[in-house]
Each structure stands twice: as structure tokens, then as C-alpha cells.
Design a protein around this motif. Structure first.
Motif, mmCIF file in Angstrom:
data_model
loop_
_atom_site.group_PDB
_atom_site.id
_atom_site.type_symbol
_atom_site.label_atom_id
_atom_site.label_comp_id
_atom_site.label_asym_id
_atom_site.label_seq_id
_atom_site.Cartn_x
_atom_site.Cartn_y
_atom_site.Cartn_z
ATOM 1 N N MET A 83 0.827 -1.259 -0.045
ATOM 2 C CA MET A 83 -0.129 0.032 0.191
ATOM 3 C C MET A 83 0.806 1.174 -0.013
ATOM 4 O O MET A 83 0.924 1.986 -1.078
ATOM 5 N N HIS A 86 0.507 5.559 4.921
ATOM 6 C CA HIS A 86 -1.008 6.142 5.079
ATOM 7 C C HIS A 86 -0.738 7.399 5.748
ATOM 8 O O HIS A 86 -0.348 7.331 6.750
ATOM 9 N N ILE A 105 -2.054 8.121 0.374
ATOM 10 C CA ILE A 105 -1.173 7.140 0.451
ATOM 11 C C ILE A 105 0.334 7.362 -0.444
ATOM 12 O O ILE A 105 -0.004 7.894 -1.623
ATOM 13 N N GLU A 119 -7.593 6.831 -0.102
ATOM 14 C CA GLU A 119 -8.477 5.597 0.442
ATOM 15 C C GLU A 119 -9.384 6.356 1.363
ATOM 16 O O GLU A 119 -9.266 7.510 1.874
ATOM 17 N N HIS A 160 -9.593 1.506 -1.655
ATOM 18 C CA HIS A 160 -8.284 2.364 -1.998
ATOM 19 C C HIS A 160 -8.541 2.577 -3.602
ATOM 20 O O HIS A 160 -9.529 2.046 -4.214
HETATM 21 CU CU CU Z 1 -4.398 1.263 2.518
#
Ligand code: CU
Length: 199
Positions: A83, A86, A105, A119, A160
Motif C-alpha cells: 500500500m 498512509h 497514500i 483511501e 483504495h
Molecule cells: Cu491502505
């Protein structure tokens, strides 16, 4: 059925689009929402500078999160990939707003942080009567919080959207195999979180 799938794949290949399993919505599913997604991308562009994000209260959770692709019963299925880092804005509350994701992200690349995705994180509360969805995409979950950065008591849905870096698994897949945490001193290999029952 195999033949039908092969033909379908060939047809999709002719269009120059990815053909993949059923786990994720193929890239072309975003087409009806193209205008909306383009508008969102444009309004998020300023966050390519992470300092602008921090000033707007999107705060870094530091760890660069990635997954091995390991499958565990009753846990989320996250394909191998990352990912990233964040940045969470806890002041954005209420029903998910397509134009105001509460998470940004970033991928660590060299000494930079590159904005790759946004997200929406929606806590599972008693007043939530159905699974949220945006852009025709049902959210994933409900699932426990992602340990160790989010306590597992934080049961939530999430979605996402890879607005700034192509994801070969699809715009709305949870992980991106083309995103890497190798450039981060804070890489965190996470276990996929446990699923929870929900409405
Ligand atoms: Cu995530």
C-alpha cells in the motif's frame, strides 16, 4: 467455461485492457465514473507535496505497509504488493465523500514521498446499515484494524483508489504490486487483517 473465459480474455486483450481473475474489478469498470474520478484526481493533485497534506491535517502514520500475498483463513485476501505510507486525516468524518478521502497514500522513492493513492476508511458503527460504496465499488470489509499501526478494535470498511500510480490489479485493488517499500527505513510487513461480520 474455460473457452468462454479465453475468448473473453482475448477480447479484452484486443481492447488493450488487463484480463485477470474475478477478485478485483477490471480497470474498465471505472469508465462510467471517469469524469468523477478525473475531478477527484485533479483536486488531490496538490497533495503530491506531502507538506501540503500535513498542513491539511493528513498526518503520516510513518510505516510503509506491504503484504507477502500469504492467504490466511478468515483474513482479508491481499495480493502480494504494497500500500505504502498512509497519511490519515481523523477530522474527516461521516459518510464517505467521493471528493474527500480521509487517507492519502505515499510511496517512498529515493528521498521523496510520491503520492500514489487515496483511501476511504469507514468505521463500522451501529448506525451503518449497509456496506458503503463509491464509484460503483463496494468497500472491502468489515475487517479489524491493521496491526501494528491501527488497533484491531478499529473495525472498518475501506476502499483504495490508485489515482496517481497505475495498479495492474485494477484501480480499486487494495494492494499494488508495482508499489514498493524498499526505499523506506520504516517498511512494515503486515499480516492481512481478520474479517468481521457486518451488515
Ligand atoms: Cu491502505
Amino acid at each position: 467455461m474455460q473457452f468462454a473465459k479465453a475468448v473473453g480474455c482475448a477480447f479484452v486483450a484486443v481492447l488493450g485492457l488487463a484480463c485477470m481473475g474475478v477478485a478485483f474489478t477490471p480497470t474498465f469498470a471505472q469508465e462510467p465514473y471517469k469524469v468523477q474520478i478525473d475531478a477527484l484526481r485533479q483536486s488531490m493533485e496538490k497533495y503530491q507535496d506531502y507538506k501540503v497534506a500535513v498542513r491539511d491535517l493528513y498526518l503520516s502514520t510513518v510505516g510503509c505497509v506491504h503484504y507477502s500475498g500469504e492467504k490466511v483463513a478468515h483474513h482479508m485476501e491481499y495480493p502480494k504488493g504494497a500500500m505504502g505510507v498512509h497519511f490519515v486525516n481523523v477530522t474527516v468524518e461521516g459518510a464517505p465523500d467521493p471528493m474527500k478521502p480521509n487517507v492519502l497514500i505515499y510511496e517512498p522513492v529515493g528521498k521523496e514521498l510520491k503520492l500514489v493513492a487515496v483511501e476511504w476508511l469507514v468505521p463500522l458503527t451501529p448506525d451503518l446499515k449497509q456496506r458503503p460504496s463509491l464509484f460503483g465499488q463496494p468497500f472491502m470489509g468489515p475487517m479489524e484494524g491493521h496491526e501494528p499501526l491501527i488497533p484491531k478494535e478499529y473495525v472498518h470498511y475501506d476502499l483504495h483508489a490508485w489515482l496517481f500510480k497505475n495498479n495492474p490489479l485494477g484501480m480499486f485493488a487494495p494492494t499494488n504490486p508495482d508499489v514498493s517499500c524498499k526505499g523506506s527505513d520504516f517498511a512494515l510487513l503486515e499480516m492481512p487483517t481478520m474479517m468481521r461480520p457486518g451488515p
